[in-house]
Scaffold this active site. Structure first.
Site, PDB file in Angstrom:
ATOM      1  N   ARG A   1       0.839  -1.120   0.190  1.00 21.69           N
ATOM      2  CA  ARG A   1      -0.095   0.010  -0.028  1.00 21.69           C
ATOM      3  C   ARG A   1       0.795   1.256  -0.107  1.00 21.69           C
ATOM      4  O   ARG A   1       1.806   1.196   0.532  1.00 21.69           O
ATOM      5  CB  ARG A   1      -0.925   0.056   1.338  1.00 21.69           C
TER       6      ARG A   1
ATOM      7  N   ARG B   1      -1.939  10.649   1.271  1.00 19.51           N
ATOM      8  CA  ARG B   1      -3.232  11.491   1.815  1.00 19.51           C
ATOM      9  C   ARG B   1      -3.416  12.856   0.901  1.00 19.51           C
ATOM     10  O   ARG B   1      -2.575  13.652   0.915  1.00 19.51           O
ATOM     11  CB  ARG B   1      -3.129  12.036   3.275  1.00 19.51           C
TER      12      ARG B   1
ATOM     13  N   ARG C   1      16.868  -8.603   8.034  1.00 19.54           N
ATOM     14  CA  ARG C   1      17.539  -7.540   7.466  1.00 19.54           C
ATOM     15  C   ARG C   1      18.048  -7.044   8.679  1.00 19.54           C
ATOM     16  O   ARG C   1      17.674  -7.225   9.882  1.00 19.54           O
ATOM     17  CB  ARG C   1      16.571  -6.711   6.840  1.00 19.54           C
TER      18      ARG C   1
ATOM     19  N   ARG D   1      18.275   6.716   7.593  1.00 20.48           N
ATOM     20  CA  ARG D   1      17.617   7.586   8.204  1.00 20.48           C
ATOM     21  C   ARG D   1      18.415   8.424   9.502  1.00 20.48           C
ATOM     22  O   ARG D   1      19.292   7.653   9.783  1.00 20.48           O
ATOM     23  CB  ARG D   1      16.204   7.632   8.955  1.00 20.48           C
TER      24      ARG D   1
ATOM     25  N   GLU E   1      21.314   5.470  10.731  1.00 17.35           N
ATOM     26  CA  GLU E   1      21.052   4.063  10.549  1.00 17.35           C
ATOM     27  C   GLU E   1      21.190   3.453   8.939  1.00 17.35           C
ATOM     28  O   GLU E   1      20.868   4.203   7.916  1.00 17.35           O
ATOM     29  CB  GLU E   1      19.559   4.183  10.729  1.00 17.35           C
TER      30      GLU E   1
ATOM     31  N   TYR F   1       7.186  -9.540  12.120  1.00 18.20           N
ATOM     32  CA  TYR F   1       7.490  -8.154  12.647  1.00 18.20           C
ATOM     33  C   TYR F   1       6.296  -7.818  13.576  1.00 18.20           C
ATOM     34  O   TYR F   1       5.103  -7.883  12.982  1.00 18.20           O
ATOM     35  CB  TYR F   1       7.440  -7.346  11.280  1.00 18.20           C
TER      36      TYR F   1
ATOM     37  N   ASP G   1       4.522  -4.636  16.074  1.00 25.17           N
ATOM     38  CA  ASP G   1       4.969  -3.387  16.477  1.00 25.17           C
ATOM     39  C   ASP G   1       4.741  -3.635  18.301  1.00 25.17           C
ATOM     40  O   ASP G   1       4.148  -4.460  18.443  1.00 25.17           O
ATOM     41  CB  ASP G   1       3.836  -2.538  16.063  1.00 25.17           C
TER      42      ASP G   1
END
Ligand code: FDA
Length: 372
Positions: free
Chosen positions: A170, A174, A247, A277, A297, A346, A348
């Site tokens: 996705r 916005r 990774r 980043r 990073e 993964y 959160d």
């Protein structure tokens, strides 16, 4: 004779929440972790008065009232809202892509103008066969170059033409000026850092650090009636079906004077800049210090011994994981597997807490049913 009811391998969120719940239900737990600190990957270290997120930036977010109430038992959260920016070839862009980004790119000022422009810039590709074609068909060349191409090449260490489309399922764009990265109802950073939150979560529970389960597995298994394992599942089974791939990242911390970049997170999307980043930690807590700590990073190829950060859930790895998961089912009388490494998934933070609460509840119910 067992000394503990539960041995918990891993002092991260899964292990700590599980231990909290079982302890509160009257069971005796021991948490061990091979690292020299508690908290797993959410660990923050106080450096020069700044909470440094040592394993990458962690922003707590959830829409689940129950999880939000749960974490608020152990810490106060501030009102931080994640609004990262993108740096590309000397320019800063608003991110995630929103109406302001489209204004910066194309000068469009209303949702209708932006929608029309996006239709114009899309590359007509009927059946996109790879990641590059898919993104081009959705948003066109310019957005692909600035936000996706170089960043993806750095993260995955290959050409987006070689990547399947499902990696970016996705592309949220916005058509409003909302630049809040998350859509959740609740968001924030623990005001005293994650480590304090984790210490409170573990209050009254014995924790042994610098303790590798595999260094003395037989001994540890003998100390408790059951073992909750939150480490790597392939390692637990001696890699017998093959090694799962990840990774990994390398973090470089630097101290500077003043304010380095004026924001907590800036993504560097061009391929020629080797890091993906820069995180400037004091902005997570609105720090006004005269100095600052930043972390660059760098994505790196993973090999055994390096920190496994993101599972690579491709066909090969998922197939191997399934074999380990089947085997773990057979051991369920003694071992419970949970968390990002044992489930090769993964998670959160709010999700791993939810998973630990559910597994702890099931375990407590099971114990009650066997006692009655
Ligand atoms: P975790 O890895 O934290 O804990 C497992 C523990 O087990 C480790 O401490 C390890 O040392 C220990 N262990 C393993 N093997 C062992 C052994 N043999 N003996 C003893 N101990 C052993 N989430 C979110 O909600 N918002 C965010 O912003 C981010 N940001 C983010 C950035 C990056 C770079 C990553 C990689 C991840 C995030 N996350 C996140 C996800 C978050 O880090 C994740 O949800 C939790 O850390 C998962 O907690 P676990 O307890 O599963 O694993």
């Amino acid at each position: 004779m067992h000394i503990y009811d539960y041995l918990i391998v891993g002092a991260g969120l899964f292990g700590s929440v599980f231990a909290r719940e079982l302890t509160d239900a009257g069971f005796k737990c021991l948490i061990i972790d091979k690292r020299p600190h508690t908290g797993g990957n959410v660990y923050t270290e106080k450096r020069e008065g700044i909470d440094v997120h040592m394993y990458g930036p962690h922003i707590f977010h959830t829409s689940d009232d129950r999880i939000w109430a749960y974490v608020n038992r152990f810490t106060k959260f501030n009102h931080y809202v994640n609004r990262p920016k993108v740096y590309y070839k000397g320019k800063i862009y608003s991110f995630p892509i929103n109406l302001f980004t489209l204004y910066q790119l194309y000068g469009v000022k209303t949702p209708a103008e932006a929608q029309k422009k996006l239709e114009e810039v899309k590359v007509p590709i009927k059946n996109p066969k790879n990641l590059e074609e898919w993104v081009l068909s959705q948003v066109g060349q310019e957005i692909y170059e600035i936000f996706i191409k170089g960043y993806t090449m750095k993260q995955w260490m290959c050409d987006p033409k070689e990547l399947p489309t499902f990696i970016i399922r996705r592309l949220p764009i916005r058509l409003t000026f909302d630049d809040n990265y998350f859509n959740d109802c609740y968001q924030g950073i623990p005001v005293e850092g994650y480590t304090k939150m984790m210490e409170r979560l573990q209050a009254g529970i014995e924790v042994r650090l610098n303790t590798d389960y595999f260094a003395n597995k037989e001994y540890f298994d003998g100390t408790a009636r059951k073992v909750v394992f939150t480490g790597k599942i392939d390692e637990f089974f001696g890699y017998r079906f093959g090694e799962l791939e990840y990774r990994t990242l390398r973090f470089e911390h630097e101290m500077h004077k003043g304010d380095y970049q004026g924001n907590a997170i800036i993504n560097y999307t061009e391929y020629e800049i080797p890091y993906t980043r820069i995180c400037e930690h004091k902005h997570f807590t609105f720090g006004q210090q005269e100095h600052t700590i930043i972390t660059k990073e760098y994505p790196e190829a993973w090999s055994r011994g390096k920190e496994p950060y993101y599972p690579i859930n491709n066909e090969r790895n998922n197939k191997i994981y399934k074999q380990y998961a089947t085997l773990s089912e057979e051991l369920k009388d003694k071992y419970i597997f949970g968390g990002r490494l044992a489930e090769y998934k993964y998670y959160d933070m709010h999700q791993v807490i939810g998973s630990a609460l559910a597994k702890a509840k099931k375990e407590i119910e099971f114990q009650k049913s066997t006692c009655s």
